[in-house]
Structures are given as C-alpha cells and as structure tokens.
Design an enzyme around this catalytic site. Sequence first.
Site, PDB file in Angstrom:
ATOM      1  N   LYS A 186      31.907  59.201  77.415  1.00 17.80           N
ATOM      2  CA  LYS A 186      31.512  57.877  76.931  1.00 17.80           C
ATOM      3  C   LYS A 186      32.620  56.865  77.222  1.00 17.80           C
ATOM      4  O   LYS A 186      33.659  56.844  76.563  1.00 17.80           O
ATOM      5  CB  LYS A 186      31.220  57.886  75.431  1.00 17.80           C
ATOM      6  CG  LYS A 186      30.415  56.652  75.048  1.00 17.80           C
ATOM      7  CD  LYS A 186      30.693  56.118  73.667  1.00 17.80           C
ATOM      8  CE  LYS A 186      31.977  55.386  73.524  1.00 17.80           C
ATOM      9  NZ  LYS A 186      32.027  54.075  74.194  1.00 17.80           N
ATOM     10  N   GLU A 262      45.000  60.669  72.468  1.00 16.52           N
ATOM     11  CA  GLU A 262      45.935  59.803  73.208  1.00 16.52           C
ATOM     12  C   GLU A 262      45.787  58.414  72.613  1.00 16.52           C
ATOM     13  O   GLU A 262      44.843  57.689  72.940  1.00 16.52           O
ATOM     14  CB  GLU A 262      45.567  59.794  74.705  1.00 16.52           C
ATOM     15  CG  GLU A 262      45.617  61.151  75.373  1.00 16.52           C
ATOM     16  CD  GLU A 262      47.033  61.652  75.623  1.00 16.52           C
ATOM     17  OE1 GLU A 262      47.987  60.865  75.507  1.00 16.52           O
ATOM     18  OE2 GLU A 262      47.178  62.852  75.912  1.00 16.52           O
ATOM     19  N   CYS A 296      48.974  51.412  76.938  1.00 11.29           N
ATOM     20  CA  CYS A 296      49.580  52.093  75.789  1.00 11.29           C
ATOM     21  C   CYS A 296      51.067  52.316  76.050  1.00 11.29           C
ATOM     22  O   CYS A 296      51.858  52.433  75.128  1.00 11.29           O
ATOM     23  CB  CYS A 296      48.874  53.417  75.547  1.00 11.29           C
ATOM     24  SG  CYS A 296      48.776  54.409  77.033  1.00 11.29           S
ATOM     25  N   GLU A 393      51.280  46.940  68.215  1.00  3.95           N
ATOM     26  CA  GLU A 393      51.052  46.975  69.659  1.00  3.95           C
ATOM     27  C   GLU A 393      50.585  45.572  70.095  1.00  3.95           C
ATOM     28  O   GLU A 393      49.562  45.084  69.606  1.00  3.95           O
ATOM     29  CB  GLU A 393      49.955  48.010  69.916  1.00  3.95           C
ATOM     30  CG  GLU A 393      49.862  48.490  71.319  1.00  3.95           C
ATOM     31  CD  GLU A 393      48.839  49.617  71.451  1.00  3.95           C
ATOM     32  OE1 GLU A 393      47.870  49.677  70.676  1.00  3.95           O
ATOM     33  OE2 GLU A 393      49.013  50.428  72.377  1.00  3.95           O
TER      34      GLU A 393
END
Length: 489
Positions: A186, A262, A296, A393
């Site tokens: 997906k 992850e 990331c 982040e």
Amino acid sequence: MSTTTAPAEQKIVDEVPKQLYIGGEWRDGAKGTLAVEDPATGESLCEVADASTDDAKAALTAAVEAGPDWAAHAPRERGEILRRAFEAIVSRADDLALLMTLEMGKPLAESKAEIAYGAEFFRWFSEEAVRINGTYATNSNGQGRVLTMKQPVGPCLLITPWNFPLAMGTRKIGPAIAAGCTMVVKPAQQTPLSMLMLVKILEDSGLPSGVVNLITASSSGETMAPLIADGRLRKLSFTGSTEIGRKLMEQASENLLRLSMELGGNAPFIVFDDADVDAAVQGAMIAKMRNIGEACTSANRFHVADKVAEQFAEKLAEKMGALKVGRGTEDDVQVGPLIDDGQRSKVAQLVEDAIGRGAKAVVGGHARDGAGYFYDPTVLTDVPDDAKLLHEEIFGPVAPVKGFGDEDEAIAAANDTEYGLVAYVYTNDLKRALRVVERLETGMVGLNQGMVSNAGAPFGGIKQSGFGREGGSEGIEEYLETKYVAVNL
Ligand code: NAP
C-alpha cells in the site's frame, strides 16, 4: 528552459495503470477513484482506484493463496525475476524519474538518483535470494544434532510513505520476493503512480499472479485495519511517521505480527573544529537538501564547534541561498515544492517559532507566493535550545545551526532526542571519530559524508525511529523465520 514538455508528461501519466492489482488482475476499486496532485502546481495529474476494505481483503486472500507455490519456487527463479525487473527499471529511468517528479515534486536529477537507488535493491536481493542458508551443528552434549533452516515469513503487508515513492517500495518488495513471501503493498495516496509502474514492471518481468498485490486507498486506516487484524497475515513492514508506526504496532499486537518499523528521524550533523569546513558544508548540502529536506535521514540540526560555527553558517547560507527553487521538471531547478500545504505550513510554523524565540534567519525564512508548495532554503543561527525545530522532524529545506564547546557537549546535544535514525559527524581525527560514533544513539552514522543510503548496507534506526533493517544481508532476514530441528541420531 524546460526539460520536459506537457505531452511527455501526459504520456507517462497515461501509461500508468490506475487500477488495483489483485491476484494478477488489474481491477477497479469499489470506492471509485482518488486524485493524485502535482505539488508544484496544485493541479490534479490523474485519478487512481480507491480501494474498499473488501478490495483489501481480496488482495490478502490472493497473497495467501499464492503463498505456498511462491515459497516453493526455486530461489534462482525468484532472483532472476528481480534481476529482470532491475534491468527494466534502469532502462526506463528517465520516464520513471519524470513520473516521480510529477507526483512528488523533487527535481528530475534527484528522481533519477532515487530510481537508481531503488532499482539497486532489486539487484541486491536478486543476489541474496540464492544465499538463504541454514546450519548443522553437533549438540553441545555430543548427542544429536542441531539443524536450522530459514523459511519465508508468509503473507506480508508493506506500507510506504510519499517521500521516496519507489525506493521505499523496492526496499521491502525486493527482500520479500527474494525470501519467498507474498504480499499486499500500500503506497501513500499522494504518490501511488511510481508504485503502480513498479508493479507493472514486476508483472512484465514474469512475477506470478498473487505474489505482489497493490492497494491504493483514500482511507488507509479503514482499509488496512482489517488486514492487520486478519490471522492469515504474518508480517507488517511500515515506513512512515513515528505517530502512525505506534498506532500500527498497537493494532499488530493483537495478531503478534512480525514487525519492521522504519520511522521518523531528527538527525544531528556534528562538525568538529578539526574538520575540513568546506567538505562539511558540501556534506551538509546533501544531508540537508536531498529530497528538499523531506527525508527521514535529513540533517535536522547542525551542531558546529564554536570556533568554526560562524564560518560554517556563512558558507552554508551562501550555498543554500544560491539554490534555484522551482518546478522539478525544469532542468536547472535544485529545490522542488514540499508535498502539500500542510507540510509547508508546518515548516513555516517551526521557523516562526524559532525566530520568535530569538533565532536569526541568515538566508530564507519564507514560503513562496503563487501556485505550488514552495519554501525558500533557510539557514538559522542563534537557535535557542527550546526552539521546536531542534526537537521535531522539520521535513523541509531549513538548517538550524548551533554552536558547541567540547566533545561531551556535542554528543549530549546530538543524543538529546527521542529519535535515533542517523547522525553525521565531520572530523579529521580518527580517534575522536570512533569515540563519538560509539557514543551516538543512532542506527546509522555518516562519517565525513552526508549520505548513508546504500542497498548493500543495513538501513534502520533505534529509539523512536523504530527497529528492523532494510538492505544489506540483514534486509532479507526481516522476511525469514528460523526453524530449528532437534535431530536424534
Ligand atoms: P505517514 O503519514 O505515517 O504515512 C505513511 C504511510 O502510512 C502512508 O502510506 C499512509 O497512507 C499510511 N497510513 C497512514 N495512516 C495509516 C493508518 N492508520 N493505517 C495504515 N496505514 C496508514 O508518513 P508520511 O507522511 O507518508 O511519511 C513521512 C514520514 O515517514 C516521516 O516521519 C519520515 O521520517 C518517515 N520515513 C521514514 C523512513 C525510514 O526509513 N526510517 C524513510 C522514509 C520516511 P496515506 O498516504 O493514505 O496517509
């Protein structure tokens, strides 16, 4: 000058299959379609199928049914399918890069780099498919033997984010195919086109029906929850935000699924006063600006020795300020748009928060007016410890620079985060390098280099950046179970 023309863009968008891929058939989604947008213009590129929960369950059923036959396939055949797919991706790199730029926004050169990186996982795991081993040992008491064998985990659910639309897929699909697993994939709803083309390439490369099944959906939570709760699923591999990763872990606990997570990052980039400052600035540009800062692994904070901090910030600001911002299809553009308005607002708010607390923008600091979700490359200095962007982040082209006094202070600052994906260290002192690397709480370190991604290396994090490794010899282990046989001789 533009490297791509509207007809070329239309041609590649038209070529993408827009349906769900279930049990080797392309079919419509029961919920109609969902729109895919070009973040550089805000305009719709096309519509793709919107799956219902029944579609998702049908995809899992196809994966379950194909499982035993695929697990019994010769490893060499599994590897050769991956190898053919690798070659097909490489031969279509320009078209696939254009498609990626259209749906995700990054400049064409960066899309090409992702295609090369993403394809490499298929080549790497085509080679790993034939190296799945077991062991045979004498029991410690000398009586009997200990035999171990590796077997495929079984049907997997692979969920990927929008920031690397192809590579986050190949990094999971490659080892799963090599290990003999079947799967439901997906992709993120904002960037499904690259994954649709990837699945078409796998189909054309001879992958049997049901091994890979593809679901695109506008309600991920609703469509994925029944699969995660389904007792036939054996593994969930997720790349995305820590927030959603936590939620999925909770759901997966019911079924005790094997998990690979992850998740997000908050990478420190440390420059010591013995480093080559120009090389550090060069590395910083890669660590910060790859993928428009939407990675990331993106350097989120720059911790620079007081002695060289001003010089580093000036040089970085000069390079950041010279970058050309624009639609990624234009050949001299280096910085594309952010993925959507929400992401751009988040970046803007983090910068405003830092400036409100006393930080100074040496360059940038603004969103661009007009169509698309552009934000100017930004360097901030005098960033106070409580500025939110040091702890969250950023996912945008913003580089906060902070000074430090000594090694202990640098390490404490670097580790002062719940995340632990990657850190970057610049120093010319070997002893210091190893000392610092050992004390950093991350799964990966870039030592005198601004990029760690490499299909042949174990990629992954610790702390709130998740667990599990993708790539390297470790990557295939995520899709294998060890069976132990107690042998009575
Ligand atoms: P996200 O919002 O967590 O979404 C990731 C994927 O999960 C998408 O396919 C999304 O589908 C799906 N999803 C969202 N909610 C779900 C739910 N309740 N159930 C099942 N699936 C769900 O992350 P993102 O914004 O796409 O990606 C950015 C994040 O990914 C950043 O935090 C980044 O650091 C992280 N990332 C980590 C790595 C790594 O290797 N550590 C690599 C790349 C990115 P929809 O598109 O429909 O929302």
